[in-house]
Scaffold this motif. Structure first.
Motif, PDB file in Angstrom:
ATOM      1  N   ALA A 205       0.842  -1.200   0.000  1.00 52.12           N
ATOM      2  CA  ALA A 205       0.000   0.000   0.000  1.00 52.12           C
ATOM      3  C   ALA A 205       0.877   1.249   0.000  1.00 52.12           C
ATOM      4  O   ALA A 205       0.919   2.015   0.963  1.00 52.12           O
ATOM      5  CB  ALA A 205      -0.938   0.004   1.201  1.00 52.12           C
ATOM      6  N   GLY A 206       1.615   1.439  -1.070  1.00 49.16           N
ATOM      7  CA  GLY A 206       2.473   2.601  -1.214  1.00 49.16           C
ATOM      8  C   GLY A 206       3.911   2.328  -0.835  1.00 49.16           C
ATOM      9  O   GLY A 206       4.266   1.272  -0.282  1.00 49.16           O
ATOM     10  N   LEU A 213       7.646  -2.622   5.714  1.00 47.20           N
ATOM     11  CA  LEU A 213       7.733  -4.081   5.640  1.00 47.20           C
ATOM     12  C   LEU A 213       9.187  -4.538   5.602  1.00 47.20           C
ATOM     13  O   LEU A 213       9.580  -5.476   6.314  1.00 47.20           O
ATOM     14  CB  LEU A 213       6.986  -4.572   4.403  1.00 47.20           C
ATOM     15  CG  LEU A 213       6.975  -6.084   4.184  1.00 47.20           C
ATOM     16  CD1 LEU A 213       6.270  -6.803   5.333  1.00 47.20           C
ATOM     17  CD2 LEU A 213       6.318  -6.426   2.846  1.00 47.20           C
ATOM     18  N   ALA A 214      10.007  -3.881   4.784  1.00 44.24           N
ATOM     19  CA  ALA A 214      11.424  -4.249   4.714  1.00 44.24           C
ATOM     20  C   ALA A 214      12.108  -4.070   6.061  1.00 44.24           C
ATOM     21  O   ALA A 214      12.899  -4.922   6.500  1.00 44.24           O
ATOM     22  CB  ALA A 214      12.129  -3.409   3.644  1.00 44.24           C
ATOM     23  N   ALA A 215      11.802  -2.962   6.743  1.00 39.28           N
ATOM     24  CA  ALA A 215      12.409  -2.710   8.044  1.00 39.28           C
ATOM     25  C   ALA A 215      12.011  -3.775   9.060  1.00 39.28           C
ATOM     26  O   ALA A 215      12.840  -4.259   9.836  1.00 39.28           O
ATOM     27  CB  ALA A 215      12.004  -1.323   8.548  1.00 39.28           C
ATOM     28  N   VAL A 348      -0.228   2.517  -4.230  1.00 41.39           N
ATOM     29  CA  VAL A 348       0.275   1.224  -4.685  1.00 41.39           C
ATOM     30  C   VAL A 348       1.784   1.343  -4.879  1.00 41.39           C
ATOM     31  O   VAL A 348       2.257   2.177  -5.652  1.00 41.39           O
ATOM     32  CB  VAL A 348      -0.384   0.762  -5.996  1.00 41.39           C
ATOM     33  CG1 VAL A 348       0.219  -0.577  -6.449  1.00 41.39           C
ATOM     34  CG2 VAL A 348      -1.894   0.614  -5.823  1.00 41.39           C
ATOM     35  N   GLY A 349       2.514   0.528  -4.148  1.00 34.72           N
ATOM     36  CA  GLY A 349       3.958   0.418  -4.305  1.00 34.72           C
ATOM     37  C   GLY A 349       4.313  -1.052  -4.389  1.00 34.72           C
ATOM     38  O   GLY A 349       3.436  -1.926  -4.415  1.00 34.72           O
ATOM     39  N   PRO A 372      -3.004  -2.951  -1.000  1.00 29.51           N
ATOM     40  CA  PRO A 372      -4.032  -2.131  -1.642  1.00 29.51           C
ATOM     41  C   PRO A 372      -5.267  -2.964  -1.972  1.00 29.51           C
ATOM     42  O   PRO A 372      -5.173  -4.191  -2.100  1.00 29.51           O
ATOM     43  CB  PRO A 372      -3.352  -1.643  -2.930  1.00 29.51           C
ATOM     44  CG  PRO A 372      -1.912  -2.005  -2.804  1.00 29.51           C
ATOM     45  CD  PRO A 372      -1.827  -3.147  -1.864  1.00 29.51           C
ATOM     46  N   PRO A 373      -6.429  -2.326  -2.140  1.00 25.92           N
ATOM     47  CA  PRO A 373      -7.640  -3.067  -2.497  1.00 25.92           C
ATOM     48  C   PRO A 373      -7.445  -3.863  -3.791  1.00 25.92           C
ATOM     49  O   PRO A 373      -6.897  -3.336  -4.768  1.00 25.92           O
ATOM     50  CB  PRO A 373      -8.681  -1.966  -2.676  1.00 25.92           C
ATOM     51  CG  PRO A 373      -8.182  -0.832  -1.852  1.00 25.92           C
ATOM     52  CD  PRO A 373      -6.692  -0.894  -1.938  1.00 25.92           C
ATOM     53  N   PRO A 374      -7.883  -5.117  -3.825  1.00 25.33           N
ATOM     54  CA  PRO A 374      -7.678  -5.937  -5.028  1.00 25.33           C
ATOM     55  C   PRO A 374      -8.272  -5.344  -6.289  1.00 25.33           C
ATOM     56  O   PRO A 374      -7.691  -5.466  -7.378  1.00 25.33           O
ATOM     57  CB  PRO A 374      -8.373  -7.259  -4.650  1.00 25.33           C
ATOM     58  CG  PRO A 374      -8.278  -7.319  -3.164  1.00 25.33           C
ATOM     59  CD  PRO A 374      -8.429  -5.905  -2.695  1.00 25.33           C
TER      60      PRO A 374
END
Length: 502
Positions: A205-206, A213-215, A348-349, A372-374
């Motif tokens: 989501a961006g 998430l990576a962190a 969106v990312g 993000p929403p599908p």
């Protein structure tokens, strides 16, 4: 126990209590009014409707309403158009209370936040400013939203949202909608030289969600993380939130100084870089530094997060291939976003992760909920696959190139005594240098007070700022407004006595 389902707060009436029902209702409504749950001017249900909802006689409600009206809490004809009074009696009688503001309990506890929470909340990022729906010059990081094909996009979204049997109306699609991941993998491979399959793509989501998430996944509290200095504040926030020990590594004309990083901290757990277009200085990481960085990651078993946030916008020569394409040890997490090429609120990312991390990241994205929403993902996949994305990016590249040239020209002709544009080949914003004896925070404040928005370059440094400058965006600003804003800024600088270049 009787309870109203109406949106009046929660009303409880107990027929077995010693307090009469009308008094219980009076107390409940009065408390809701004073707590702010029923705001001044709010319309109440008719006495008949509320009596039906509560399961009591209408006279019970009438008695409560009449008492509240007599005391000044309600106004209007009881039962017809009854509203909460605009001025409440208790507010006038309570010394130190502000009229019209709901009462609240404020905690003064010094330990209200965790240490990581305090560090995270200390990272200040400027919010976009708009006037009459237009971005304020020279707000950076914003695409030209008015140029986006909104009618086409709305048709694609409507097509995907029309049928609930298409599988897009359930829970999130985990790592992302498969056709979108395939489209991202194909685009990143063709346009950026990224080597990957769709299985490696994690849709988020961006960009900030991708960083978070990576962190979470590869950084433990206390781990050393190299950050470019100056660098992106969003990355600083994400890694502070993970409890990392931030190591500011200086940036020069060739990008992040790897030798300086090794001298500061030879055993990083993660290295965050923007190699294609360094944020905010705009320089490109040299090939020698790229290879050196990959060797450090391999030797130290470290991870590299490559943020390729606006590489689509390069105005001289071909875009440089991504660092990830040179990685032979599986140490690079490649990050991209559609916020800069389409519009920010799309949210969106994506992350393209090494094979060894696929299963872990797939599981984690479901837990974090950063998805993000599908239906939006499906519409975006259509937008890319049908060729609209490539067409839009090519068109915007030409628009932004013209606006960039206009800003550079305006700096030279209108602001030349105060600013010198830094060299650069791409992006949606640029750095302009102030005189050595100028203060960029003061200059930014003057600009912001005069209907222009710029950011002091020193805000992006963790160490001492090496050179004073301002960060100016151009992508969302039409050329006529660029010129007029530059003239306005020059007048403001002269009036305020901002030091000029000698």
């Amino acid at each position: 126990m009787l309870r109203s389902p109406l949106p009046l707060g929660t009303l409880h009436l107990d027929p077995d209590a010693a307090t009469p029902l009308y008094r219980q209702l009076y107390d409940g409504l009065r408390g809701a009014i004073l707590d702010g749950r029923l705001a001044s001017g709010a319309r109440l249900p008719s006495s008949r409707l509320l009596a039906t909802d509560l399961g009591v006689g209408r006279n019970t409600v009438l008695s409560a309403y009449e008492q509240l009206a007599a005391e000044g809490y309600l106004e209007g004809q009881v039962g017809v158009g009854t509203r909460v009074a605009a001025l409440l009696p208790d507010r006038l009688l309570e010394v130190g209370k502000t009229s019209g503001q709901p009462r609240s309990v404020k905690s003064a506890a010094s330990n209200a936040l965790s240490e990581r929470g305090r560090q995270l909340s200390s990272v200040k990022r400027s919010a976009p400013r708009y006037e009459r729906g237009e971005a304020v010059a020279f707000q950076h990081g914003l695409p030209a939203i008015d140029q986006f094909p909104a009618t086409l996009w709305s048709r694609l979204v409507a097509r995907r949202a029309r049928d609930p049997r298409n599988g897009l109306f359930g829970y999130e699609t985990g790592e992302g909608y498969r056709p979108l991941r395939e489209a991202i993998a194909a685009h990143a491979g063709a346009a950026r030289g990224v080597v990957c399959t769709a299985d490696q793509v994690i849709v988020t989501a961006g960009a900030q969600a991708a960083l978070d998430l990576a962190a979470r996944m590869v950084v433990d509290p206390g781990d050393a993380v190299w950050l470019e200095d100056p660098g992106y504040l969003g990355a600083r926030g994400a890694f502070l939130g993970a409890g990392a020990a931030i190591v500011p590594v200086p940036v020069d004309g060739d990008g992040i100084d790897v030798d300086a990083g090794m001298a500061l901290e030879p055993h990083p757990r993660l290295i965050y870089v923007t190699p294609s277009h360094q944020y905010p200085l705009g320089v490109t990481l040299s090939l020698q530094r790229r290879l050196q960085l990959l060797e450090v990651a391999r030797a130290e078993n470290a991870w590299i997060v490559e943020d390729d946030y606006d590489s689509e916008y390069r105005y001289t020569g071909r875009p440089l291939a991504a660092l990830q394409g040179l990685d032979r040890s599986g140490r690079v997490l490649y990050m991209g976003t559609f916020a800069k090429t389409l519009f920010p609120s799309l949210k969106v990312g994506y992350l393209i992760v090494p094979d060894a991390l696929i299963d872990a990241f797939r599981t984690a994205i479901r837990i974090t909920g950063h998805v993000p929403p599908p239906a939006i993902q499906a519409a975006l996949a259509d937008f890319i696959e049908e060729g609209h994305y490539g067409t839009h990016v090519r068109r915007m590249r030409a628009v932004y190139a013209a606006r960039r040239a206009c800003l550079i020209g305006a700096i030279e002709t209108e602001l030349g005594e105060f600013l010198k544009a830094a060299p650069g080949d791409g992006g949606m914003q640029l750095v302009a240098w102030l005189a050595d004896d100028a203060d960029d925070k003061s200059a930014a404040a003057i600009a912001n007070e005069n209907d222009t928005h710029v950011t002091a370059l020193s805000a992006y440094y963790l160490s001492d700022c090496m050179r004073n400058g301002l960060y100016l965006g151009f992508s969302a600003i039409p050329e006529k407004r660029i010129i007029s804003a530059a003239r306005r800024l020059a007048i403001a600088f002269r009036k305020a006595g901002v030091p000029a270049h000698r």
